[in-house]
Design an enzyme around this catalytic site. Structure first.
Site, PDB file in Angstrom:
ATOM      1  N   ALA A  75      41.447  38.897  52.402  1.00 21.70           N
ATOM      2  CA  ALA A  75      40.622  39.965  52.974  1.00 21.70           C
ATOM      3  C   ALA A  75      39.457  39.423  53.793  1.00 21.70           C
ATOM      4  O   ALA A  75      39.029  40.054  54.763  1.00 21.70           O
ATOM      5  CB  ALA A  75      40.107  40.884  51.867  1.00 21.70           C
ATOM      6  N   THR A  76      38.931  38.256  53.430  1.00 20.56           N
ATOM      7  CA  THR A  76      37.833  37.669  54.210  1.00 20.56           C
ATOM      8  C   THR A  76      38.292  37.370  55.631  1.00 20.56           C
ATOM      9  O   THR A  76      37.606  37.712  56.604  1.00 20.56           O
ATOM     10  CB  THR A  76      37.308  36.387  53.535  1.00 20.56           C
ATOM     11  OG1 THR A  76      36.612  36.744  52.338  1.00 20.56           O
ATOM     12  CG2 THR A  76      36.345  35.639  54.450  1.00 20.56           C
ATOM     13  N   ASN A 155      32.370  46.242  45.839  1.00 17.32           N
ATOM     14  CA  ASN A 155      32.811  45.243  44.870  1.00 17.32           C
ATOM     15  C   ASN A 155      31.841  45.016  43.712  1.00 17.32           C
ATOM     16  O   ASN A 155      32.222  44.430  42.703  1.00 17.32           O
ATOM     17  CB  ASN A 155      33.068  43.903  45.574  1.00 17.32           C
ATOM     18  CG  ASN A 155      31.877  43.445  46.392  1.00 17.32           C
ATOM     19  OD1 ASN A 155      31.430  44.151  47.295  1.00 17.32           O
ATOM     20  ND2 ASN A 155      31.356  42.276  46.094  1.00 17.32           N
ATOM     21  N   SER A 203      43.946  42.305  50.240  1.00 13.09           N
ATOM     22  CA  SER A 203      44.431  41.014  49.748  1.00 13.09           C
ATOM     23  C   SER A 203      45.420  41.241  48.617  1.00 13.09           C
ATOM     24  O   SER A 203      45.690  42.373  48.228  1.00 13.09           O
ATOM     25  CB  SER A 203      43.267  40.145  49.271  1.00 13.09           C
ATOM     26  OG  SER A 203      42.690  40.697  48.104  1.00 13.09           O
ATOM     27  N   ALA A 204      45.952  40.143  48.073  1.00  9.53           N
ATOM     28  CA  ALA A 204      46.915  40.235  46.976  1.00  9.53           C
ATOM     29  C   ALA A 204      46.275  39.981  45.619  1.00  9.53           C
ATOM     30  O   ALA A 204      46.644  40.602  44.624  1.00  9.53           O
ATOM     31  CB  ALA A 204      48.055  39.241  47.198  1.00  9.53           C
ATOM     32  N   THR A 243      52.240  29.030  60.264  1.00 11.66           N
ATOM     33  CA  THR A 243      53.480  29.230  59.512  1.00 11.66           C
ATOM     34  C   THR A 243      53.238  30.143  58.313  1.00 11.66           C
ATOM     35  O   THR A 243      52.310  29.933  57.533  1.00 11.66           O
ATOM     36  CB  THR A 243      54.035  27.881  59.017  1.00 11.66           C
ATOM     37  OG1 THR A 243      54.280  27.042  60.150  1.00 11.66           O
ATOM     38  CG2 THR A 243      55.322  28.070  58.241  1.00 11.66           C
ATOM     39  N   CYS A 328      31.595  36.113  44.963  1.00 11.42           N
ATOM     40  CA  CYS A 328      31.313  35.320  46.154  1.00 11.42           C
ATOM     41  C   CYS A 328      29.842  34.938  46.268  1.00 11.42           C
ATOM     42  O   CYS A 328      29.478  34.051  47.028  1.00 11.42           O
ATOM     43  CB  CYS A 328      31.746  36.088  47.404  1.00 11.42           C
ATOM     44  SG  CYS A 328      33.494  36.505  47.416  1.00 11.42           S
TER      45      CYS A 328
END
EC number: 2.8.1.7
Length: 404
Positions: A75-76, A155, A203-204, A243, A328
């Site tokens: 996400a960043t 967050n 994000s995951a 990739t 963070c």
């Protein structure tokens, strides 16, 4: 119970077993380890097929077209790509961007970077409940405003912004709207077919997938354009070269597939646990709730314990994995900028603890947490001269402190 008890799900989540198991199939010689950009042999075809399946699984959770999903490292990076990419592509149209002072550092620092490049950034201050003032947003829009960037769920305190109303304002003013959905995706339902959102970061690892993989939704109709920030082989429609990490993408896809199935049951289960935790500690003297239950996700409970230093409390709660703010920025000893933006005094902001619950949190863990908090608060306050002064009836606001 396993110690320490993990109550920091807003920082990251453990990977679901099914996610890990599927990822292993795309790493070794016995599996499908090929490069999806290799279109001349079966290894590449199989890898590309796996990426396509995952892209569809992600799109299904948020009700988007799979062609609108671009893979990033998280996400960043997605926030950086969205904000910088829009700023650079549309700079001839305007140089004004609107965001909020309680955004994640990935957004705030990106905006400060653009300020140094000559862009004009407006930082909205939130209301006391953490939401932005919709009327102030309308007032701050200028003729040269090209982008509004607001996070869906904060967050640190879990407050939910009304992205539906914000999107309508942006659409009526022909302004692009970017949403940081890192903390909301998989926790509350998002339907991008109904929302006029142009870009969305996610994000995951916040929803039981692997770290190091995320995505950016970029609307196709009407088409949103942006300037690439990573150049190379022209992967991801030329918007993000590099990739593709097939095993991570596959893991992200499975995590999103599971989230689609469990989103409502997870929400209700975690809400029950959150309420149990709060009901168990709310009668502690001089406790302050920093998360408004009426407009927050249940996954995050942020509270302050007056006359107890947050870092001291975290050390006292050594059997709990919790934080004093965003993961963070939790290494900083400064008071949370999010809580200070809500009007909290430094003393309360410094004494805040973020409990974030998840799919694997248990009732037994919550009950143990309640007991440990009571014991730790009592012990720390018994050692505090400030608490002794407060209990003696001293008005702490009128004390003239001498600074050496």
């Amino acid at each position: 119970m396993k110690f320490p008890i993990y109550l920091d799900y807003a920082a990251t989540t453990p990977v679901e077993f099914e996610v890990m198991k599927e990822m292993m199939n795309y790493l070794t010689l016995e599996g499908e380890f090929g490069n999806p950009a290799s279109r001349s042999h079966k290894f590449g075809w199989k890898a590309e097929e796996a990426v396509d399946i995952a892209r569809n699984q992600i799109a299904e959770l948020i009700h988007a077209d799979s062609r609108e999903i671009i893979f990033t490292s998280g996400a960043t990076e997605s926030n950086n790509l969205a904000i910088k990419g829009i700023a650079e592509f549309y700079k001839k149209k305007g140089n004004h961007i609107i965001t909020c002072s309680t955004e994640h550092k990935a957004t705030l620092d990106t905006c400060r970077y653009l300020e140094n490049k000559g862009f004009d950034i407006t930082y909205l201050n939130p209301l006391q409940n953490g939401t932005i003032n919709i009327y102030e947003l309308q007032e701050k829009i200028q003729k040269n405003t090209i982008l509004v960037s607001i996070m869906h769920v904060n967050n640190e305190i879990g407050v939910i912004q009304d992205i539906h109303k914000i999107s309508k304002i942006c659409q009526s003013n022909n302004i692009l709207f970017h949403v940081d959905a890192a903390q909301s995706i998989g926790k509350i339902n998002i339907n991008l077919k109904q929302l006029k959102i142009d870009l969305m970061s996610f994000s995951a690892h916040k929803i039981y997938g692997p770290k190091g993989i995320g995505g950016l939704y970029i609307r196709r109709k009407p088409r949103v354009r942006l300037s690439a920030q990573i150049h190379g082989g022209g992967h991801e429609k030329g918007m993000r070269s590099g990739t593709l990490p097939v095993h991570q993408i596959v893991g992200m896809g499975i995590a999103y597939k599971i989230a689609k199935i469990k989103i409502n049951s997870d929400f209700n289960y975690i809400k029950h646990l959150r309420n149990r935790l709060w009901n168990g500690i709310k009668n502690i003297e001089e406790i302050h709730l920093n998360s408004n239950f009426e407009n927050t996700v249940p996954h995050i409970l942020n509270v302050s314990f007056n006359y107890v230093e947050g870092e001291s409390l975290i050390m006292a709660l050594k059997n709990l994995a919790v934080s004093s703010g965003s993961a963070c920025t939790s290494s900083s000893l400064e008071a949370s900028y999010v809580l200070r933006s809500l009007g909290l005094k430094d003393e309360l902001a410094h004494s805040s603890i973020r409990f974030s619950l998840g799919r694997f949190t248990t009732k037994e863990e919550i009950d143990y947490t309640i007991q440990l908090i009571h014991q730790s608060i009592n012990r720390l306050r018994n050692l505090s001269p400030l608490w002794e002064m407060f209990k003696s009836g001293v008005d702490m606001n009128n004390v003239n402190w001498t600074h050496n």
